[in-house]
Design a protein around this motif. Structure first.
Motif, PDB file in Angstrom:
ATOM      1  N   ASP A 103       1.418   4.813 -11.676  1.00 26.17           N
ATOM      2  CA  ASP A 103       1.439   6.133 -11.044  1.00 26.17           C
ATOM      3  C   ASP A 103       0.986   6.085  -9.582  1.00 26.17           C
ATOM      4  OD1 ASP A 103       2.283   7.272 -13.421  1.00 26.17           O
ATOM      5  OD2 ASP A 103       0.245   7.656 -14.108  1.00 26.17           O
ATOM      6  N   ALA A 104       0.579   4.916  -9.123  1.00 20.21           N
ATOM      7  CA  ALA A 104       0.144   4.776  -7.732  1.00 20.21           C
ATOM      8  C   ALA A 104       1.353   4.786  -6.795  1.00 20.21           C
ATOM      9  CB  ALA A 104      -0.636   3.478  -7.563  1.00 20.21           C
ATOM     10  N   THR A 105       1.099   5.097  -5.546  1.00 24.51           N
ATOM     11  CA  THR A 105       2.151   5.012  -4.532  1.00 24.51           C
ATOM     12  C   THR A 105       2.165   3.607  -3.935  1.00 24.51           C
ATOM     13  OG1 THR A 105       0.696   5.657  -2.716  1.00 24.51           O
ATOM     14  CG2 THR A 105       1.794   7.442  -3.954  1.00 24.51           C
ATOM     15  N   ALA A 106       3.250   3.294  -3.245  1.00 25.46           N
ATOM     16  CA  ALA A 106       3.330   1.997  -2.573  1.00 25.46           C
ATOM     17  C   ALA A 106       2.202   1.845  -1.559  1.00 25.46           C
ATOM     18  CB  ALA A 106       4.687   1.850  -1.890  1.00 25.46           C
ATOM     19  N   GLU A 107       1.878   2.910  -0.851  1.00 27.14           N
ATOM     20  CA  GLU A 107       0.813   2.845   0.138  1.00 27.14           C
ATOM     21  C   GLU A 107      -0.545   2.609  -0.518  1.00 27.14           C
ATOM     22  OE1 GLU A 107      -1.142   2.515   3.583  1.00 27.14           O
ATOM     23  OE2 GLU A 107       1.033   2.545   3.305  1.00 27.14           O
ATOM     24  N   GLN A 108      -0.762   3.182  -1.704  1.00 27.38           N
ATOM     25  CA  GLN A 108      -2.017   2.947  -2.414  1.00 27.38           C
ATOM     26  C   GLN A 108      -2.128   1.491  -2.870  1.00 27.38           C
ATOM     27  OE1 GLN A 108      -1.486   6.150  -5.256  1.00 27.38           O
ATOM     28  NE2 GLN A 108      -3.247   7.265  -4.412  1.00 27.38           N
ATOM     29  N   ILE A 109      -1.026   0.923  -3.312  1.00 26.50           N
ATOM     30  CA  ILE A 109      -1.040  -0.490  -3.701  1.00 26.50           C
ATOM     31  C   ILE A 109      -1.313  -1.367  -2.489  1.00 26.50           C
ATOM     32  CG2 ILE A 109       0.360  -2.390  -4.588  1.00 26.50           C
ATOM     33  CD1 ILE A 109      -0.612  -0.398  -6.721  1.00 26.50           C
ATOM     34  N   ARG A 110      -0.670  -1.056  -1.394  1.00 21.64           N
ATOM     35  CA  ARG A 110      -0.898  -1.809  -0.162  1.00 21.64           C
ATOM     36  C   ARG A 110      -2.360  -1.710   0.264  1.00 21.64           C
ATOM     37  NH1 ARG A 110       2.465  -1.705   5.466  1.00 21.64           N
ATOM     38  NH2 ARG A 110       0.741  -2.025   6.896  1.00 21.64           N
ATOM     39  N   THR A 111      -2.928  -0.525   0.199  1.00 24.30           N
ATOM     40  CA  THR A 111      -4.324  -0.325   0.591  1.00 24.30           C
ATOM     41  C   THR A 111      -5.254  -1.102  -0.327  1.00 24.30           C
ATOM     42  OG1 THR A 111      -3.851   1.852   1.517  1.00 24.30           O
ATOM     43  CG2 THR A 111      -6.145   1.394   0.893  1.00 24.30           C
ATOM     44  N   ALA A 112      -4.989  -1.053  -1.631  1.00 23.94           N
ATOM     45  CA  ALA A 112      -5.823  -1.785  -2.578  1.00 23.94           C
ATOM     46  C   ALA A 112      -5.796  -3.281  -2.295  1.00 23.94           C
ATOM     47  CB  ALA A 112      -5.342  -1.506  -4.001  1.00 23.94           C
ATOM     48  N   MET A 113      -4.619  -3.802  -1.968  1.00 23.26           N
ATOM     49  CA  MET A 113      -4.506  -5.227  -1.669  1.00 23.26           C
ATOM     50  C   MET A 113      -5.232  -5.584  -0.374  1.00 23.26           C
ATOM     51  SD  MET A 113      -0.529  -5.824  -2.837  1.00 23.26           S
ATOM     52  CE  MET A 113      -0.543  -7.599  -2.516  1.00 23.26           C
TER      53      MET A 113
END
Length: 554
Positions: free
Chosen positions: A489-499
């Motif tokens: 349910d995360a956005t691509a930007e949230q995944i990028r930020t988490a990484m």
């Protein structure tokens, strides 16, 4: 996907002029969609074919082959913003494929390893530590925009979900180069106890062929590939990551727009920083919001060839990376002395595929009178000179030899081109396993003739080593697939930020232009997006997650 439209411009004798004048391939930027443009579009099939006009669904651009006069006239149209010649795009590798020399299985027709090899990059990004929780297969689609994929490869056929070929306009992206297949294996080679394994070994892999058999394409082909990816996301749904192990120094307004559109569509776009070894990154990696990746060696040092600079987001393994290659496209010769393998072995063109083991017998130059009768059932060592290789080999075959090693008196840089074919009729002949070795290695074999059995083999190698930011990029993509499968349910930007927040810092503290936010860490990013799956308390700013259903792959 591809639509041919004819652009109407008031040019007398347009078709004859096109046929006779120098032409250029252009990207044409429209002020509004082509179908709504005030520039009239012919539906005449002959005109459309002559100019090879292409439009795109997701950006207001077209592409056409035009004469200088046609281009000048088209620039006057009120609905045309500008025209720009297409620019090249290439694979981002710095080395030729190096055979893997994985241990042969029992059958010599294949070089699939008897046991699975885990390339160093898998553990450098801590991917294996995530596999007990996820292998990247929940709602995540990875599109590899590259040279295509060998979807018949035993390590990839279960991962392949479909694809598109820009050049043929079909859904068959069969790789005719090998680069895209190598990238695919780094991302998602199946965990199947042989060959290699990818960072996310259960990922759904889509292949988009935008580079030809030489590893080259243009911004037009990349735009066409990305246009397909956006449309496929609309059709399929799910979360999408794009791997772009391609690039060049030249920007493209059309590319910039298609990548901006893709990112706005919640697609995570990851690209190779480039291999110029300079403080400047290639395009498309240099576009805003694209995740640019530099390359590391096994010790996490920045690779000497890797581009770097402002805009790099992550660093990842990219030196001597072992991965999949087109089945049967690479072959490897080998001489195994039991305790050591001679690295200089090369096959003679026309050698049989196979593996033989036996004692060795020196047979001089391979003349009939020099061949001992004891060569029967053994491996013949023959010096180079006087006779064609074909005739030397035929002579020892007649004497009953089971294999041949040609030994030169001195090294020849053309040895890789040595052949058993002298005339066309030779191509129909059946030869045994016949290889050559370097002069020093060959002399040692002659000195030790009859003392110790050796194994001579010539076999397909479906796995090779390559280096480049091309190889670093899929490590990031595979890590993103693992994280996103835990937080669908995360956005691509949230995944990028988490990484970014969980990357392993290298170089200067925090962000720097060599390593970006650091070496990508699949385990740390997975823990960040789904701490509860690892028995950890919530992160300070948790990413929306959904508990992953059980999977037979876990």
């Amino acid at each position: 996907m591809r639509k041919l439209l004819a652009i109407v411009v008031v040019i007398a004798g347009a078709v004859p002029a096109f046929a006779q004048s120098k032409t250029t391939r252009y990207l044409i930027s429209m002020r509004r969609p082509a179908r709504m443009s005030g520039v009239r579009l012919l539906r005449d099939s002959a005109e459309a074919a002559a100019h090879d006009v292409r439009t795109f669904d997701n950006i207001d651009f077209a592409a056409a082959t035009l004469t200088d006069a046609e281009a000048a006239e088209l620039r006057k149209a009120s609905d045309v913003r500008f025209l720009s010649p297409v620019v090249p795009r290439y694979i981002e590798t710095v080395s030729q494929p190096v055979p893997s020399r994985l241990k042969l299985r029992a059958e010599p027709q294949s070089r699939h390893s008897a046991s699975q090899t885990v390339a160093y990059g898998i553990d450098l990004v801590h991917a294996r530590d995530v596999w007990h929780v996820t292998r990247g297969d929940l709602g995540v689609n990875v599109a590899i925009v590259d040279t295509g994929i060998d979807y018949t490869h035993p390590d990839l056929k279960e991962r392949y979900a479909g694809g598109f070929n820009f050049f043929t306009g079909t859904n068959d992206p069969k790789d005719d180069h090998g680069h895209g297949t190598h990238v695919a294996g780094i991302i998602g080679a199946t965990d199947n106890n042989f060959g290699v394994v990818g960072v996310a070994p259960s990922a759904h892999i889509w292949s988009v062929k935008v580079l030809d058999a030489t590893g080259a394409g243009t911004d037009e082909s990349v735009i066409g590939g990305m246009d397909w990816v956006i449309n496929k996301k609309h059709e399929q749904g799910g979360n999408w990551i794009v791997n772009l192990s391609i690039g060049a120094a030249f920007p493209s307004d059309g590319e910039r727009e298609i990548f901006a559109r893709a990112i706005d569509e919640n697609i995570l776009v990851v690209a190779a920083a480039g291999n110029r070894g300079e403080r400047v990154i290639d395009y498309p990696a240099a576009y805003s919001r694209v995740v640019a990746v530099s390359a590391l060696d096994e010790d996490s040092n920045l690779a000497s060839f890797s581009s770097f600079g402002r805009g790099v987001v992550f660093a990842a393994p990219g030196v001597d990376v072992l991965s999949t290659f087109i089945v049967g496209a690479r072959k490897v010769a080998e001489v195994d002395q039991g305790e050591s393998i001679l690295p200089s072995a090369m096959p003679l063109e026309g050698s049989s595929i196979g593996e033989v083991t036996g004692d060795t017998v020196f047979c001089g130059l391979g003349k009939p009178e020099e061949i001992p009768p004891t060569v029967k059932g053994k491996i013949a060592l023959i010096s180079r000179g006087e006779l064609y290789f074909r005739d030397k080999v035929k002579n020892v075959i007649a004497a009953g030899a089971i294999g041949v090693v040609i030994v030169p008196a001195e090294d020849d840089p053309r040895r890789s081109n040595w052949t058993l074919f002298v005339v066309d009729a030779d191509t129909k002949s059946t030869f045994l396993v016949a290889i050559s070795v370097a002069a020093k290695d060959g002399q040692k074999l002659i000195d030790d003739a009859g003392k110790t059995p050796i194994t001579v083999s010539y076999a397909n190698d479906d796995y090779v080593f390559l280096s480049g930011t091309s190889m670093a990029t899929p490590h990031v993509v595979g890590s993103a697939a693992l994280a996103w499968s835990l937080a669908p349910d995360a956005t691509a930007e949230q995944i990028r930020t988490a990484m970014k927040l969980s990357a392993f810092d290298l170089g200067a503290k925090a962000y720097d232009e060599d390593f970006g936010y650091g070496r990508v860490d699949a385990l740390a990013s997975a823990k960040y997006v789904a701490p509860q799956m690892f028995g950890l308390p919530p992160t300070p700013a948790p990413v929306p997650t959904r508990r992953r259903p059980s999977s037979p792959h876990n």
